[in-house]
Design a protein around this motif. Structure first.
Motif, PDB file in Angstrom:
ATOM      1  N   LEU A   1       0.828  -1.203   0.000  1.00  0.00           N
ATOM      2  CA  LEU A   1       0.000   0.000   0.000  1.00  0.00           C
ATOM      3  C   LEU A   1       0.862   1.253   0.000  1.00  0.00           C
ATOM      4  O   LEU A   1       0.617   2.203  -0.753  1.00  0.00           O
ATOM      5  CB  LEU A   1      -0.929  -0.008   1.218  1.00  0.00           C
ATOM      6  N   LEU A   2       1.918   1.254   0.830  1.00  0.00           N
ATOM      7  CA  LEU A   2       2.787   2.419   0.904  1.00  0.00           C
ATOM      8  C   LEU A   2       3.520   2.654  -0.413  1.00  0.00           C
ATOM      9  O   LEU A   2       3.626   3.785  -0.895  1.00  0.00           O
ATOM     10  CB  LEU A   2       3.805   2.241   2.043  1.00  0.00           C
ATOM     11  N   LEU A   3       4.020   1.565  -1.014  1.00  0.00           N
ATOM     12  CA  LEU A   3       4.752   1.707  -2.265  1.00  0.00           C
ATOM     13  C   LEU A   3       3.864   2.200  -3.387  1.00  0.00           C
ATOM     14  O   LEU A   3       4.210   3.117  -4.135  1.00  0.00           O
ATOM     15  CB  LEU A   3       5.392   0.368  -2.658  1.00  0.00           C
ATOM     16  N   PHE A   4       2.694   1.621  -3.508  1.00  0.00           N
ATOM     17  CA  PHE A   4       1.828   1.983  -4.620  1.00  0.00           C
ATOM     18  C   PHE A   4       1.168   3.338  -4.402  1.00  0.00           C
ATOM     19  O   PHE A   4       0.918   4.085  -5.335  1.00  0.00           O
ATOM     20  CB  PHE A   4       0.787   0.890  -4.856  1.00  0.00           C
ATOM     21  N   SER A   5       0.912   3.688  -3.156  1.00  0.00           N
ATOM     22  CA  SER A   5       0.340   5.008  -2.887  1.00  0.00           C
ATOM     23  C   SER A   5       1.346   6.099  -3.205  1.00  0.00           C
ATOM     24  O   SER A   5       1.033   7.104  -3.847  1.00  0.00           O
ATOM     25  CB  SER A   5      -0.098   5.110  -1.419  1.00  0.00           C
ATOM     26  N   ALA A   6       2.572   5.892  -2.777  1.00  0.00           N
ATOM     27  CA  ALA A   6       3.613   6.896  -3.024  1.00  0.00           C
ATOM     28  C   ALA A   6       3.881   7.060  -4.509  1.00  0.00           C
ATOM     29  O   ALA A   6       4.220   8.149  -4.979  1.00  0.00           O
ATOM     30  CB  ALA A   6       4.902   6.491  -2.304  1.00  0.00           C
ATOM     31  N   ALA A   7       3.700   5.982  -5.262  1.00  0.00           N
ATOM     32  CA  ALA A   7       4.032   6.022  -6.681  1.00  0.00           C
ATOM     33  C   ALA A   7       3.018   6.788  -7.503  1.00  0.00           C
ATOM     34  O   ALA A   7       3.260   7.105  -8.659  1.00  0.00           O
ATOM     35  CB  ALA A   7       4.146   4.596  -7.220  1.00  0.00           C
ATOM     36  N   LEU A   8       1.871   7.107  -6.944  1.00  0.00           N
ATOM     37  CA  LEU A   8       0.841   7.811  -7.700  1.00  0.00           C
ATOM     38  C   LEU A   8       1.219   9.255  -7.979  1.00  0.00           C
ATOM     39  O   LEU A   8       0.624   9.903  -8.831  1.00  0.00           O
ATOM     40  CB  LEU A   8      -0.488   7.767  -6.931  1.00  0.00           C
TER      41      LEU A   8
ATOM     42  N   ILE B   1      17.996   1.479  -2.514  1.00  0.00           N
ATOM     43  CA  ILE B   1      17.514   1.754  -3.874  1.00  0.00           C
ATOM     44  C   ILE B   1      18.449   1.040  -4.835  1.00  0.00           C
ATOM     45  O   ILE B   1      19.468   1.568  -5.241  1.00  0.00           O
ATOM     46  CB  ILE B   1      17.483   3.257  -4.180  1.00  0.00           C
ATOM     47  N   SER B   2      18.136  -0.185  -5.143  1.00  0.00           N
ATOM     48  CA  SER B   2      18.976  -0.959  -6.045  1.00  0.00           C
ATOM     49  C   SER B   2      18.108  -1.665  -7.064  1.00  0.00           C
ATOM     50  O   SER B   2      16.892  -1.683  -6.974  1.00  0.00           O
ATOM     51  CB  SER B   2      19.797  -1.994  -5.266  1.00  0.00           C
ATOM     52  N   THR B   3      18.755  -2.235  -8.051  1.00  0.00           N
ATOM     53  CA  THR B   3      17.999  -2.911  -9.101  1.00  0.00           C
ATOM     54  C   THR B   3      17.440  -4.245  -8.628  1.00  0.00           C
ATOM     55  O   THR B   3      16.612  -4.836  -9.289  1.00  0.00           O
ATOM     56  CB  THR B   3      18.889  -3.158 -10.328  1.00  0.00           C
ATOM     57  N   THR B   4      17.908  -4.715  -7.492  1.00  0.00           N
ATOM     58  CA  THR B   4      17.400  -5.980  -6.984  1.00  0.00           C
ATOM     59  C   THR B   4      16.418  -5.801  -5.840  1.00  0.00           C
ATOM     60  O   THR B   4      15.788  -6.747  -5.402  1.00  0.00           O
ATOM     61  CB  THR B   4      18.558  -6.856  -6.474  1.00  0.00           C
ATOM     62  N   GLY B   5      16.311  -4.598  -5.341  1.00  0.00           N
ATOM     63  CA  GLY B   5      15.398  -4.356  -4.230  1.00  0.00           C
ATOM     64  C   GLY B   5      15.994  -4.703  -2.886  1.00  0.00           C
ATOM     65  O   GLY B   5      15.333  -4.605  -1.868  1.00  0.00           O
TER      66      GLY B   5
ATOM     67  N   TYR C   1      11.595   3.645  -7.848  1.00  0.00           N
ATOM     68  CA  TYR C   1      12.785   2.794  -7.788  1.00  0.00           C
ATOM     69  C   TYR C   1      12.606   1.695  -6.735  1.00  0.00           C
ATOM     70  O   TYR C   1      12.973   0.534  -6.948  1.00  0.00           O
ATOM     71  CB  TYR C   1      14.021   3.626  -7.455  1.00  0.00           C
ATOM     72  N   GLN C   2      12.057   2.071  -5.595  1.00  0.00           N
ATOM     73  CA  GLN C   2      11.843   1.086  -4.529  1.00  0.00           C
ATOM     74  C   GLN C   2      10.863   0.003  -4.976  1.00  0.00           C
ATOM     75  O   GLN C   2      11.057  -1.181  -4.717  1.00  0.00           O
ATOM     76  CB  GLN C   2      11.332   1.785  -3.271  1.00  0.00           C
ATOM     77  N   ARG C   3       9.799   0.450  -5.642  1.00  0.00           N
ATOM     78  CA  ARG C   3       8.801  -0.506  -6.090  1.00  0.00           C
ATOM     79  C   ARG C   3       9.375  -1.457  -7.152  1.00  0.00           C
ATOM     80  O   ARG C   3       9.091  -2.647  -7.160  1.00  0.00           O
ATOM     81  CB  ARG C   3       7.582   0.234  -6.645  1.00  0.00           C
ATOM     82  N   ALA C   4      10.212  -0.912  -8.044  1.00  0.00           N
ATOM     83  CA  ALA C   4      10.844  -1.740  -9.074  1.00  0.00           C
ATOM     84  C   ALA C   4      11.708  -2.826  -8.442  1.00  0.00           C
ATOM     85  O   ALA C   4      11.651  -3.997  -8.826  1.00  0.00           O
ATOM     86  CB  ALA C   4      11.678  -0.870 -10.007  1.00  0.00           C
ATOM     87  N   GLY C   5      12.513  -2.427  -7.457  1.00  0.00           N
ATOM     88  CA  GLY C   5      13.341  -3.407  -6.767  1.00  0.00           C
ATOM     89  C   GLY C   5      12.517  -4.404  -5.989  1.00  0.00           C
ATOM     90  O   GLY C   5      12.809  -5.599  -5.952  1.00  0.00           O
ATOM     91  N   TYR C   6      11.425  -3.910  -5.374  1.00  0.00           N
ATOM     92  CA  TYR C   6      10.565  -4.782  -4.585  1.00  0.00           C
ATOM     93  C   TYR C   6       9.917  -5.851  -5.466  1.00  0.00           C
ATOM     94  O   TYR C   6       9.905  -7.033  -5.127  1.00  0.00           O
ATOM     95  CB  TYR C   6       9.480  -3.959  -3.888  1.00  0.00           C
ATOM     96  N   ILE C   7       9.401  -5.429  -6.606  1.00  0.00           N
ATOM     97  CA  ILE C   7       8.703  -6.377  -7.478  1.00  0.00           C
ATOM     98  C   ILE C   7       9.650  -7.458  -7.981  1.00  0.00           C
ATOM     99  O   ILE C   7       9.281  -8.632  -8.087  1.00  0.00           O
ATOM    100  CB  ILE C   7       8.023  -5.637  -8.652  1.00  0.00           C
ATOM    101  N   LYS C   8      10.891  -7.085  -8.266  1.00  0.00           N
ATOM    102  CA  LYS C   8      11.828  -8.091  -8.769  1.00  0.00           C
ATOM    103  C   LYS C   8      12.042  -9.213  -7.760  1.00  0.00           C
ATOM    104  O   LYS C   8      12.062 -10.386  -8.125  1.00  0.00           O
ATOM    105  CB  LYS C   8      13.162  -7.438  -9.124  1.00  0.00           C
ATOM    106  N   THR C   9      12.218  -8.857  -6.499  1.00  0.00           N
ATOM    107  CA  THR C   9      12.445  -9.892  -5.491  1.00  0.00           C
ATOM    108  C   THR C   9      11.142 -10.562  -5.071  1.00  0.00           C
ATOM    109  O   THR C   9      11.112 -11.765  -4.814  1.00  0.00           O
ATOM    110  CB  THR C   9      13.137  -9.290  -4.264  1.00  0.00           C
TER     111      THR C   9
END
Length: 753
Positions: A10-17, A748-752, A26-34
């Motif tokens: 919720l926090l990641l997707f809310s902030a991304a709006l 903030i990395s490419t792997t999350g 960037y955080q969400r991208a890394g989170y989704i990968k892992t």
């Protein structure tokens, strides 16, 4: 736990709006990968038949962890092979480190034919697990991994090799002083010299081939070609302070190649017969001799330099008479490295041959004696992709094909069978998906897993005679995957440059996609003519981390334009002596068609990136199509085809080397550079000569143009690694979205991670 997980989401997707290219993106991208790892359940991997037992095994991910399953085809039963948690516990105890049962760190897994033991490699050791007693035993140590001494441009040195024993074990043949010798196996001192014209400048090959009756032997006399050394300076070796120089044998287009002449010897009389050199002049390659069962003759495959003539030559052992059995010609190229297939049916003296001579890749049946075509086995505006099995007894061929079934993506693989005479063409699969089969050793059964990028996989056991389903095995579940925010890609089709040919690709959107926003577009490109590259199987991610890139606020696309493989010959020929084309006219029309349907795709802001041949294309986009592409990131690029390995580049650009090589070179066109370009290069790239990138940079500097460059010490042929991936994302965010990327921080990395 579920509450904490939901709160993070919720926090990641809310902030991304609130923006694109921001820290939360960037955080969400890394989170989704892992988070997406191991979230596709019940999709088989490693399907392996166990000898001739009629049993096979595979593994799946389940919500509880990894599971190994055994299937009995006779009784149509499936059972779990062992308790993964118990094995993980035992392995962890003996290896002295934790083991996650959801992700067993095993390689080389195998079951014995009695289904008593499970063997595997892990932690640099080999292991055997007793399934009944649930006991684990370490059985040995793995040798340290070593890089092969020969690489992309190396030709095998045939001067030396082990003696070759005759099939009756009475004789051995070997090379001595560049010539062919034989001696009785039980009396090595009683040797006989068979050739006398060998020398260091023209020597006989140690790859000696005996006839089945042990009467004849054949060796190629070889006139060596040229040599070229690729030098790589490792600036920061881990084991010493000073830099280290590495070398690779690395032939490039235009370099001299070895020329081989088969010579057949009578082991009894010593008589020698040489193949007519005019039949094999200007070789690119000549295959090792393959004897017929009757020992009267052998065949060799001759590929003329330039890849426009390819023949199968048969030579009579007694007389030395040679003749062409099959002759293949092309005004452009023969795709020998991807579409070559030859099967010799000894008993009926027939050959099955693959050819694109009618404009599509199909099978032909030849009379092996007369060299005439008896019939075309398959035909139509579709392609044979691969021959799986030739059943000479029943005169039946099992093969992969694509493009035949109406209403389906023409790249989706289906399985078929057909008789030698072209009759009884039978579809063995058929479901609208990309099929991957694993056949039993006797070709009576096969497992079939099919999926699409927008449809999870299903797996069944089929009867290979008619394709009927004997047993349903698995149906992939993706509920937990979708819960991570991962978004299903879309298959998109548009007309190509000729307004007739369908061009296929895919579209990936961010998880917080809003159709009211405008999104820059990024294309991931690989236009290597040796294959097609848009994924067809269901995967959570693809090369280039495309889903993660989309999360930063982009629409990401991947397309197979003209010049790539697995369609018609005319579709493929677009690349001939013209690699700079890269299918761009088709790609641009495709993206414009997608933007017309989806106005949120902002094609005034289009970026592109790729690696290797894709690095050549992505840089070329800013040289040849700067009115459309504005930002490019090029990794490990082959920017001049004269600088790259011989086999790949001569296959498409031809021989001899001419002005067309220069015309396709990015270096030649560097002065045309517009837009923003980032070049990424690893200093230890022994696939594509790093000087290819350096020479492009040199030309850009001389043209007084601006270029960004990331040099990665110690890295080989790569998209850039984790660091390069982050730099690439920042480059697109800055120049396509127009915002400064967030400061780099540990989280903030490419792997999350």
């Amino acid at each position: 736990m579920k509450y904490a997980y939901s709160l993070i989401m919720l926090l990641l997707f809310s902030a991304a709006l609130y923006g694109q290219g921001k820290k939360a993106d960037y955080q969400r991208a890394g989170y989704i990968k892992t988070a997406t790892r191991h979230k596709v359940y019940s999709e088989p991997s490693g399907i392996t038949w166990i000898g001739k037992t009629g049993n096979f095994w595979y593994s799946i991910q389940s919500p509880q962890g990894q599971v190994y399953l055994l299937v009995n085809t006779t009784h149509k039963t499936k059972k779990q092979a062992f308790d993964t948690k118990k094995l993980a516990k035992l392995l962890g105890e003996q290896a002295g480190q934790p083991v996650d049962p959801r992700d067993l760190p095993v390689s080389r897994p195998a079951f014995d034919t009695t289904l008593s033991f499970f063997s595997f490699a892990a932690f640099n050791s080999t292991w055997k697990y007793d399934l009944a007693k649930e006991k684990l035993e370490k059985t040995g140590d793995l040798p340290a991994a070593s890089r092969p001494g020969q690489y992309w441009g190396t030709l095998r040195d045939e001067r030396e090799g082990s003696p070759r024993f005759s099939p009756d074990k009475k004789w051995k043949a070997y090379i001595k002083n560049s010539n062919v010798y034989i001696s009785p196996a039980d009396n090595p001192s009683s040797e006989k010299q068979l050739s006398f014209d060998g020398s260091p400048g023209e020597y006989y090959s140690a790859l000696i081939s005996w006839s089945p009756d042990s009467r004849y032997l054949v060796s190629n006399r070889i006139r060596p070609g040229g040599s070229r050394t690729l030098y790589l300076l490792e600036s920061s070796p881990a084991d010493q302070l000073q830099p280290r120089l590495h070398t690779r044998d690395y032939l490039k287009p235009g370099d001299a190649l070895p020329q081989k002449t088969p010579v057949v010897f009578n082991a009894v009389t010593g008589e020698a017969r040489e193949m007519n050199k005019s039949m094999i002049a200007n070789q690119y390659g000549l295959s090792n001799p393959a004897w017929h069962k009757n020992s009267g003759s052998f065949v060799t495959e001759y590929n003329q330099r330039g890849h426009q003539l390819y023949t199968v030559i048969q030579m009579d052992a007694a007389t030395g008479t040679a003749r062409e059995v099959i002759r293949e010609t092309s005004k452009t190229f023969i795709h020998y490295s991807g579409k070559r297939f030859l099967h010799y049916a000894e008993d009926t003296e027939e050959m099955i041959w693959m050819s694109e001579r009618d404009g599509w890749n199909h099978l032909y049946l030849y009379n092996a004696i007369t060299g005439t075509v008896k019939n075309q086995v398959t035909r139509g505006e579709w392609v044979v992709r691969r021959v799986i099995h030739v059943d000479e007894t029943n005169r039946r061929i099992i093969f992969e094909g694509s493009g035949r079934e109406p209403g389906q993506d023409p790249y989706l693989i289906q399985y078929y069978s057909v008789h030698f005479d072209g009759s009884n063409l039978k579809l063995l699969t058929g479901e609208n998906g990309n099929h991957r089969a694993v056949f039993s050793p006797d070709y009576c059964y096969f497992t079939d897993t099919w999926s699409r990028i927008d449809q999870p996989s299903e797996t069944v056991l089929r009867d290979a005679a008619d394709g009927s389903i004997l047993m349903k095995l698995e149906k992939a579940e993706i509920k937990d995957l979708l819960g991570t925010g991962w978004v299903m890609p879309e298959v998109f089709v548009a007309k190509g440059r000729d307004e007739q040919t369908e061009i296929w690709g895919m579209i990936i959107r961010p998880s917080n996609f809003d159709p009211k926003k405008k999104y820059p577009v990024i294309e991931y490109i690989y236009a290597g003519p040796h294959d097609s590259f848009v994924p067809k199987n269901f995967v959570t991610d693809s090369r280039g981390d495309l889903h993660q890139l989309a999360e930063l606020g982009f629409i990401v696309v991947q397309i197979d334009g003209m010049g790539t493989s697995n369609r018609s010959k005319a579709f493929h020929d677009v690349c001939f002596q013209n690699l700079k084309d890269s299918g761009f006219p088709d790609r641009i029309k495709w993206i414009k068609a997608a933007a017309k349907k989806y106005p949120y795709m902002d094609i005034s802001r289009v970026g592109i990136f790729g690696n290797s041949a894709g690095g050549q294309s992505s840089a070329g986009a800013l040289l040849h199509h700067p009115d459309f592409y504005k930002v490019a990131v090029s990794s490990s690029g082959c920017h001049d085809n004269r600088m790259d390995k011989i086999w790949w580049n001569e296959q498409w650009m031809g021989y001899p080397i001419g002005r067309h090589y220069e015309e396709s070179s990015n270096v030649t066109h560097a002065h045309k550079l517009q837009g923003k370009l980032l070049l990424i290069l690893g200093e230890m790239d022994d696939n594509v000569d790093p000087s290819s990138t350096y020479q492009l940079i040199n030309a850009i500097i001389k043209a007084n143009k601006y270029v960004d460059f990331l040099f990665v010490p110690g890295m080989g042929h790569s998209l850039g690694g984790d660091y390069g991936e982050h730099r690439r994302r920042d480059f697109f965010v800055k120049h396509l979205i127009g915002v400064d990327p967030p400061e780099w921080e540990g989280h903030i990395s490419t792997t999350g991670r």
